[in-house]
Motif scaffolding. Structure first.
Motif, mmCIF file in Angstrom:
data_model
loop_
_atom_site.group_PDB
_atom_site.id
_atom_site.type_symbol
_atom_site.label_atom_id
_atom_site.label_comp_id
_atom_site.label_asym_id
_atom_site.label_seq_id
_atom_site.Cartn_x
_atom_site.Cartn_y
_atom_site.Cartn_z
ATOM 1 N N LYS A 291 -14.357 -2.503 3.257
ATOM 2 C CA LYS A 291 -15.115 -2.299 2.019
ATOM 3 C C LYS A 291 -16.352 -1.451 2.272
ATOM 4 O O LYS A 291 -16.684 -0.565 1.481
ATOM 5 C CB LYS A 291 -15.536 -3.637 1.420
ATOM 6 C CG LYS A 291 -14.443 -4.352 0.687
ATOM 7 C CD LYS A 291 -14.944 -5.645 0.092
ATOM 8 C CE LYS A 291 -13.814 -6.435 -0.510
ATOM 9 N NZ LYS A 291 -14.257 -7.725 -1.036
ATOM 10 N N VAL A 292 -17.043 -1.723 3.367
ATOM 11 C CA VAL A 292 -18.235 -0.931 3.699
ATOM 12 C C VAL A 292 -17.841 0.524 3.929
ATOM 13 O O VAL A 292 -18.504 1.442 3.434
ATOM 14 C CB VAL A 292 -18.963 -1.522 4.928
ATOM 15 C CG1 VAL A 292 -20.004 -0.571 5.464
ATOM 16 C CG2 VAL A 292 -19.597 -2.858 4.576
ATOM 17 N N LEU A 293 -16.751 0.754 4.654
ATOM 18 C CA LEU A 293 -16.304 2.131 4.908
ATOM 19 C C LEU A 293 -15.910 2.846 3.613
ATOM 20 O O LEU A 293 -16.245 4.015 3.416
ATOM 21 C CB LEU A 293 -15.130 2.139 5.886
ATOM 22 C CG LEU A 293 -15.468 1.824 7.335
ATOM 23 C CD1 LEU A 293 -14.189 1.750 8.169
ATOM 24 C CD2 LEU A 293 -16.411 2.855 7.907
ATOM 25 N N VAL A 294 -15.221 2.139 2.729
ATOM 26 C CA VAL A 294 -14.807 2.752 1.464
ATOM 27 C C VAL A 294 -16.031 3.140 0.649
ATOM 28 O O VAL A 294 -16.108 4.246 0.103
ATOM 29 C CB VAL A 294 -13.882 1.807 0.670
ATOM 30 C CG1 VAL A 294 -13.746 2.238 -0.778
ATOM 31 C CG2 VAL A 294 -12.517 1.734 1.329
ATOM 32 N N TRP A 295 -17.033 2.251 0.569
ATOM 33 C CA TRP A 295 -18.233 2.574 -0.211
ATOM 34 C C TRP A 295 -19.029 3.698 0.433
ATOM 35 O O TRP A 295 -19.627 4.518 -0.278
ATOM 36 C CB TRP A 295 -19.096 1.337 -0.415
ATOM 37 C CG TRP A 295 -18.586 0.506 -1.547
ATOM 38 C CD1 TRP A 295 -17.964 -0.699 -1.468
ATOM 39 C CD2 TRP A 295 -18.613 0.846 -2.928
ATOM 40 N NE1 TRP A 295 -17.603 -1.128 -2.721
ATOM 41 C CE2 TRP A 295 -17.988 -0.201 -3.630
ATOM 42 C CE3 TRP A 295 -19.103 1.936 -3.640
ATOM 43 C CZ2 TRP A 295 -17.861 -0.190 -5.015
ATOM 44 C CZ3 TRP A 295 -18.962 1.943 -5.022
ATOM 45 C CH2 TRP A 295 -18.349 0.891 -5.701
ATOM 46 N N LEU A 296 -19.058 3.757 1.765
ATOM 47 C CA LEU A 296 -19.735 4.871 2.416
ATOM 48 C C LEU A 296 -19.047 6.190 2.079
ATOM 49 O O LEU A 296 -19.709 7.205 1.847
ATOM 50 C CB LEU A 296 -19.775 4.671 3.926
ATOM 51 C CG LEU A 296 -20.787 3.652 4.441
ATOM 52 C CD1 LEU A 296 -20.631 3.466 5.948
ATOM 53 C CD2 LEU A 296 -22.193 4.083 4.099
ATOM 54 N N ILE A 297 -17.736 6.171 2.039
ATOM 55 C CA ILE A 297 -16.991 7.383 1.697
ATOM 56 C C ILE A 297 -17.198 7.733 0.225
ATOM 57 O O ILE A 297 -17.466 8.885 -0.118
ATOM 58 C CB ILE A 297 -15.489 7.208 2.028
ATOM 59 C CG1 ILE A 297 -15.299 7.162 3.543
ATOM 60 C CG2 ILE A 297 -14.652 8.311 1.400
ATOM 61 C CD1 ILE A 297 -13.913 6.764 3.972
ATOM 62 N N VAL B 144 -19.467 11.200 0.339
ATOM 63 C CA VAL B 144 -18.801 12.494 0.142
ATOM 64 C C VAL B 144 -19.414 13.268 -1.029
ATOM 65 O O VAL B 144 -19.742 14.449 -0.867
ATOM 66 C CB VAL B 144 -17.270 12.299 -0.027
ATOM 67 C CG1 VAL B 144 -16.596 13.565 -0.498
ATOM 68 C CG2 VAL B 144 -16.668 11.817 1.284
ATOM 69 N N PRO B 145 -19.617 12.651 -2.196
ATOM 70 C CA PRO B 145 -20.259 13.423 -3.274
ATOM 71 C C PRO B 145 -21.670 13.865 -2.921
ATOM 72 O O PRO B 145 -22.069 14.988 -3.264
ATOM 73 C CB PRO B 145 -20.281 12.455 -4.456
ATOM 74 C CG PRO B 145 -19.217 11.474 -4.173
ATOM 75 C CD PRO B 145 -19.164 11.353 -2.688
ATOM 76 N N ILE B 146 -22.423 13.026 -2.250
ATOM 77 C CA ILE B 146 -23.778 13.408 -1.864
ATOM 78 C C ILE B 146 -23.724 14.600 -0.909
ATOM 79 O O ILE B 146 -24.523 15.533 -1.023
ATOM 80 C CB ILE B 146 -24.529 12.215 -1.249
ATOM 81 C CG1 ILE B 146 -24.841 11.197 -2.334
ATOM 82 C CG2 ILE B 146 -25.804 12.659 -0.555
ATOM 83 C CD1 ILE B 146 -25.411 9.897 -1.819
ATOM 84 N N PHE B 147 -22.793 14.593 0.018
ATOM 85 C CA PHE B 147 -22.656 15.707 0.955
ATOM 86 C C PHE B 147 -22.337 17.006 0.214
ATOM 87 O O PHE B 147 -22.957 18.042 0.449
ATOM 88 C CB PHE B 147 -21.574 15.408 1.993
ATOM 89 C CG PHE B 147 -21.247 16.577 2.867
ATOM 90 C CD1 PHE B 147 -22.111 16.969 3.870
ATOM 91 C CD2 PHE B 147 -20.085 17.300 2.669
ATOM 92 C CE1 PHE B 147 -21.818 18.057 4.674
ATOM 93 C CE2 PHE B 147 -19.781 18.378 3.459
ATOM 94 C CZ PHE B 147 -20.651 18.763 4.474
#
Length: 112
Positions: free
Chosen positions: A49-55, A59-62
């Motif tokens: 869940k943490v990895l999914v939320w980081l992605i 990704v949009p912020i990047f």
């Protein structure tokens, strides 16, 4: 010859209690295995869940930063060399009216 186990004061033979204890130990071992599996699955689920939320958030912020970065540097200091003089002109890092006008003038001069 085999003599049947003698009943204890409660009326249960010793052999029967021993069988119940063995069954109880087996159930406890199975329960322990199930709980360990559940604990491991919960930890893996949390990490995923943490990895999914980081992605999802990263990704949009990047991509937005790579899109807006050159635009903001062009507006704030890359192409326009106007430094803000008052805090109002530096509000939230946005370009001031003078900086925008200078940028428009430079753009128009390049179009001629």
């Amino acid at each position: 010859m085999d003599t049947p186990p003698q009943p204890v004061s409660g009326g249960m033979p010793y052999g029967h209690l021993e069988d119940l204890l063995k069954q109880n130990l087996e159930v406890a071992k199975q329960n322990h295995k199930i709980l360990k599996r559940m604990e491991r699955n919960a930890l893996i689920g949390f990490v995923l869940k943490v990895l999914v939320w980081l992605i999802v958030l990263g990704v949009p912020i990047f991509f937005l930063s790579s899109y807006f970065g050159p635009l903001m540097s062009a507006l704030s200091g890359g192409a326009v060399k106007v430094s803000p003089t008052t805090p109002e002109e530096r509000l939230l890092g946005l370009p001031s009216a003078a900086q925008i006008q200078k940028f428009i003038d430079i753009y128009r001069a390049g179009q001629k």
